[in-house]
Scaffold this motif. Structure first.
Motif, PDB file in Angstrom:
ATOM      1  N   ALA A   1     -11.240  -2.665 -14.676  1.00 50.01           N
ATOM      2  CA  ALA A   1     -12.109  -2.630 -16.126  1.00 50.01           C
ATOM      3  C   ALA A   1     -11.522  -1.442 -16.853  1.00 50.01           C
ATOM      4  CB  ALA A   1     -13.426  -2.012 -15.520  1.00 50.01           C
ATOM      5  N   SER A   2     -10.933  -0.501 -16.477  1.00 51.61           N
ATOM      6  CA  SER A   2     -10.269   0.536 -17.209  1.00 51.61           C
ATOM      7  C   SER A   2      -9.312   1.436 -16.691  1.00 51.61           C
ATOM      8  CB  SER A   2     -11.415   1.605 -17.662  1.00 51.61           C
ATOM      9  OG  SER A   2     -11.672   2.359 -16.314  1.00 51.61           O
ATOM     10  N   ILE A   3      -8.542   2.087 -17.373  1.00 51.04           N
ATOM     11  CA  ILE A   3      -7.421   2.793 -16.650  1.00 51.04           C
ATOM     12  C   ILE A   3      -7.716   4.252 -17.038  1.00 51.04           C
ATOM     13  CG2 ILE A   3      -4.926   3.254 -16.630  1.00 51.04           C
ATOM     14  CD1 ILE A   3      -4.627   0.229 -17.181  1.00 51.04           C
ATOM     15  N   ASP A   4      -7.355   5.096 -16.111  1.00 55.41           N
ATOM     16  CA  ASP A   4      -7.638   6.406 -16.344  1.00 55.41           C
ATOM     17  C   ASP A   4      -6.138   7.236 -15.923  1.00 55.41           C
ATOM     18  OD1 ASP A   4     -10.268   6.687 -16.792  1.00 55.41           O
ATOM     19  OD2 ASP A   4     -10.621   6.647 -14.601  1.00 55.41           O
ATOM     20  N   PHE A   5      -5.792   8.300 -17.069  1.00 50.30           N
ATOM     21  CA  PHE A   5      -4.534   8.730 -16.497  1.00 50.30           C
ATOM     22  C   PHE A   5      -4.699  10.471 -16.065  1.00 50.30           C
ATOM     23  CE2 PHE A   5      -4.022   5.609 -20.123  1.00 50.30           C
ATOM     24  CZ  PHE A   5      -2.755   4.972 -19.485  1.00 50.30           C
ATOM     25  N   ASP A   6      -3.896  10.825 -15.192  1.00 46.12           N
ATOM     26  CA  ASP A   6      -3.961  11.787 -14.616  1.00 46.12           C
ATOM     27  C   ASP A   6      -3.443  12.983 -15.440  1.00 46.12           C
ATOM     28  OD1 ASP A   6      -5.044  10.924 -12.296  1.00 46.12           O
ATOM     29  OD2 ASP A   6      -3.211  10.464 -11.180  1.00 46.12           O
ATOM     30  N   PRO A   7      -4.533  13.851 -15.989  1.00 47.60           N
ATOM     31  CA  PRO A   7      -3.834  14.871 -17.202  1.00 47.60           C
ATOM     32  C   PRO A   7      -2.494  15.564 -16.404  1.00 47.60           C
ATOM     33  CG  PRO A   7      -6.067  15.126 -16.598  1.00 47.60           C
ATOM     34  CD  PRO A   7      -5.704  14.020 -15.525  1.00 47.60           C
ATOM     35  N   GLY A   8      -1.536  15.620 -17.327  1.00 44.04           N
ATOM     36  CA  GLY A   8      -0.253  16.434 -17.012  1.00 44.04           C
ATOM     37  C   GLY A   8       0.743  15.868 -16.332  1.00 44.04           C
TER      38      GLY A   8
ATOM     39  N   ASP B   1      10.237 -19.481 -10.667  1.00 47.22           N
ATOM     40  CA  ASP B   1      10.263 -20.865 -11.077  1.00 47.22           C
ATOM     41  C   ASP B   1       9.667 -20.462 -12.566  1.00 47.22           C
ATOM     42  OD1 ASP B   1       7.233 -20.527 -11.166  1.00 47.22           O
ATOM     43  OD2 ASP B   1       7.024 -21.342  -9.433  1.00 47.22           O
ATOM     44  N   ALA B   2       9.380 -21.517 -13.406  1.00 49.03           N
ATOM     45  CA  ALA B   2       9.072 -21.381 -14.929  1.00 49.03           C
ATOM     46  C   ALA B   2       7.927 -20.432 -15.119  1.00 49.03           C
ATOM     47  CB  ALA B   2       8.783 -22.651 -15.660  1.00 49.03           C
ATOM     48  N   THR B   3       6.990 -20.325 -14.204  1.00 49.15           N
ATOM     49  CA  THR B   3       5.739 -19.262 -14.425  1.00 49.15           C
ATOM     50  C   THR B   3       5.723 -18.299 -13.457  1.00 49.15           C
ATOM     51  OG1 THR B   3       4.401 -20.800 -13.200  1.00 49.15           O
ATOM     52  CG2 THR B   3       4.593 -21.345 -15.440  1.00 49.15           C
ATOM     53  N   HIS B   4       6.626 -18.001 -12.649  1.00 43.16           N
ATOM     54  CA  HIS B   4       6.430 -16.768 -11.706  1.00 43.16           C
ATOM     55  C   HIS B   4       7.792 -16.066 -11.535  1.00 43.16           C
ATOM     56  CE1 HIS B   4       3.175 -19.838 -10.534  1.00 43.16           C
ATOM     57  NE2 HIS B   4       2.428 -18.587 -10.061  1.00 43.16           N
ATOM     58  N   ALA B   5       7.682 -14.804 -11.394  1.00 43.74           N
ATOM     59  CA  ALA B   5       8.819 -13.812 -11.215  1.00 43.74           C
ATOM     60  C   ALA B   5       8.318 -12.636 -10.409  1.00 43.74           C
ATOM     61  CB  ALA B   5       9.233 -13.420 -12.650  1.00 43.74           C
ATOM     62  N   GLU B   6       9.403 -11.993  -9.913  1.00 50.70           N
ATOM     63  CA  GLU B   6       9.168 -10.737  -9.012  1.00 50.70           C
ATOM     64  C   GLU B   6      10.299  -9.737  -9.635  1.00 50.70           C
ATOM     65  OE1 GLU B   6       7.986 -12.292  -4.795  1.00 50.70           O
ATOM     66  OE2 GLU B   6       9.825 -11.531  -4.950  1.00 50.70           O
ATOM     67  N   VAL B   7       9.800  -8.359  -9.770  1.00 50.03           N
ATOM     68  CA  VAL B   7      10.774  -7.434 -10.132  1.00 50.03           C
ATOM     69  C   VAL B   7      10.312  -6.181  -9.092  1.00 50.03           C
ATOM     70  CG1 VAL B   7      11.121  -5.678 -11.940  1.00 50.03           C
ATOM     71  CG2 VAL B   7      10.446  -8.059 -12.563  1.00 50.03           C
ATOM     72  N   GLU B   8      11.435  -5.751  -8.654  1.00 51.84           N
ATOM     73  CA  GLU B   8      11.469  -4.547  -7.910  1.00 51.84           C
ATOM     74  C   GLU B   8      12.020  -3.269  -8.530  1.00 51.84           C
ATOM     75  OE1 GLU B   8      13.336  -2.805  -3.556  1.00 51.84           O
ATOM     76  OE2 GLU B   8      13.814  -4.821  -4.130  1.00 51.84           O
ATOM     77  N   PHE B   9      11.096  -2.010  -8.525  1.00 48.97           N
ATOM     78  CA  PHE B   9      11.436  -1.046  -9.156  1.00 48.97           C
ATOM     79  C   PHE B   9      11.213   0.116  -8.518  1.00 48.97           C
ATOM     80  CE2 PHE B   9       7.069  -1.528 -10.409  1.00 48.97           C
ATOM     81  CZ  PHE B   9       6.555  -0.555 -10.432  1.00 48.97           C
ATOM     82  N   VAL B  10      11.546   1.169  -8.822  1.00 44.98           N
ATOM     83  CA  VAL B  10      11.334   2.517  -8.586  1.00 44.98           C
ATOM     84  C   VAL B  10      10.948   3.353  -9.625  1.00 44.98           C
ATOM     85  CG1 VAL B  10      12.003   4.535  -7.298  1.00 44.98           C
ATOM     86  CG2 VAL B  10      12.536   2.399  -6.375  1.00 44.98           C
ATOM     87  N   ALA B  11       9.806   4.206  -9.768  1.00 43.34           N
ATOM     88  CA  ALA B  11       9.293   4.658 -10.936  1.00 43.34           C
ATOM     89  C   ALA B  11       9.284   6.019 -10.330  1.00 43.34           C
ATOM     90  CB  ALA B  11       8.029   4.399 -11.602  1.00 43.34           C
ATOM     91  N   ARG B  12       9.599   7.313 -10.903  1.00 48.07           N
ATOM     92  CA  ARG B  12       9.296   8.565 -10.502  1.00 48.07           C
ATOM     93  C   ARG B  12       8.395   9.338 -11.239  1.00 48.07           C
ATOM     94  NH1 ARG B  12      13.658  11.594 -11.110  1.00 48.07           N
ATOM     95  NH2 ARG B  12      14.701  10.103 -12.519  1.00 48.07           N
ATOM     96  N   GLN B  13       7.618  10.083 -10.643  1.00 45.92           N
ATOM     97  CA  GLN B  13       6.523  10.913 -11.424  1.00 45.92           C
ATOM     98  C   GLN B  13       6.147  12.381 -10.825  1.00 45.92           C
ATOM     99  OE1 GLN B  13       2.832   8.603 -11.803  1.00 45.92           O
ATOM    100  NE2 GLN B  13       2.241   9.382  -9.827  1.00 45.92           N
ATOM    101  N   LYS B  14       5.760  13.193 -11.616  1.00 46.32           N
ATOM    102  CA  LYS B  14       5.249  14.479 -10.992  1.00 46.32           C
ATOM    103  C   LYS B  14       4.155  14.834 -11.966  1.00 46.32           C
ATOM    104  CE  LYS B  14       6.790  19.051 -10.396  1.00 46.32           C
ATOM    105  NZ  LYS B  14       5.496  19.440  -9.823  1.00 46.32           N
ATOM    106  N   SER B  15       3.249  15.182 -10.885  1.00 47.91           N
ATOM    107  CA  SER B  15       1.860  15.722 -11.320  1.00 47.91           C
ATOM    108  C   SER B  15       1.993  17.477 -11.105  1.00 47.91           C
ATOM    109  CB  SER B  15       0.695  15.171 -10.508  1.00 47.91           C
ATOM    110  OG  SER B  15       0.558  13.803 -10.683  1.00 47.91           O
ATOM    111  N   PRO B  16       1.121  17.901 -12.080  1.00 48.33           N
ATOM    112  CA  PRO B  16       1.169  19.438 -11.851  1.00 48.33           C
ATOM    113  C   PRO B  16       0.597  20.060 -10.467  1.00 48.33           C
ATOM    114  CG  PRO B  16      -0.182  18.643 -13.710  1.00 48.33           C
ATOM    115  CD  PRO B  16       0.190  17.444 -13.000  1.00 48.33           C
ATOM    116  N   GLY B  17       1.317  20.901 -10.073  1.00 50.48           N
ATOM    117  CA  GLY B  17       0.975  21.494  -8.631  1.00 50.48           C
ATOM    118  C   GLY B  17       1.482  20.615  -7.616  1.00 50.48           C
ATOM    119  N   SER B  18       1.942  19.508  -7.765  1.00 51.03           N
ATOM    120  CA  SER B  18       2.488  18.576  -6.679  1.00 51.03           C
ATOM    121  C   SER B  18       4.040  18.511  -6.839  1.00 51.03           C
ATOM    122  CB  SER B  18       1.914  17.465  -6.961  1.00 51.03           C
ATOM    123  OG  SER B  18       0.399  17.393  -6.725  1.00 51.03           O
TER     124      SER B  18
END
Length: 140
Positions: A75-82, A97-114
């Motif tokens: 319903a909504s998306i909240d972002f973690d401050p910082g 196929d014509a209407t389906h796909a997969e993507v494998e990825f690695v995303a890196r993030q850092k939150s304050p104090g972690s």
């Protein structure tokens, strides 16, 4: 730590896509999809996944919700401050196929104090009426 504002047109795109050895500018990469969603849909699942990463960096909930398949869309998306996004690595992408796909990825993030964390996911995408949508994914 402050969230990175939306990149300017000439800045390197946060998704890290390159042309040769040079990073693509935001306007030539994910910016065209985020800023012109109605007229310019991502042409494939990898481009959609990269643009969704850029949308997380810029905290663009509108784009994230619009590109999330209705069957799994929150319903909504909240972002973690910082939270700071540190980079994206696309490990693989394949069209099933014509209407389906997969993507494998690695995303890196850092939150304050972690410590920095890595999100490793194999995401599923579906194409409907000429547009790709993120459906869901499995954390690796």
């Amino acid at each position: 730590m402050a969230q990175m504002p939306q990149p300017t047109a000439a800045q390197a795109c946060p998704c890290g896509r390159q042309a040769g050895k040079r990073p693509l500018a935001y306007a030539q990469c994910c910016g065209r999809y985020l800023d012109h969603f109605d007229a310019t849909p991502a042409p494939d699942a990898e481009s959609l996944m990269r643009s969704r990463y850029a949308a997380f960096v810029a905290e663009r909930a509108d784009y994230l919700l619009a590109t999330w398949h209705a069957s799994h869309r929150p319903a909504s998306i909240d972002f973690d401050p910082g939270t700071k996004w540190l980079g994206l690595e696309v490990r693989s992408h394949r069209r099933l196929d014509a209407t389906h796909a997969e993507v494998e990825f690695v995303a890196r993030q850092k939150s304050p104090g972690s410590p920095a964390v890595r999100l490793h996911e194999r995401s599923r995408f579906v194409r409907e009426e000429g547009r790709w949508y993120y459906v869901d994914g499995d954390i690796q």
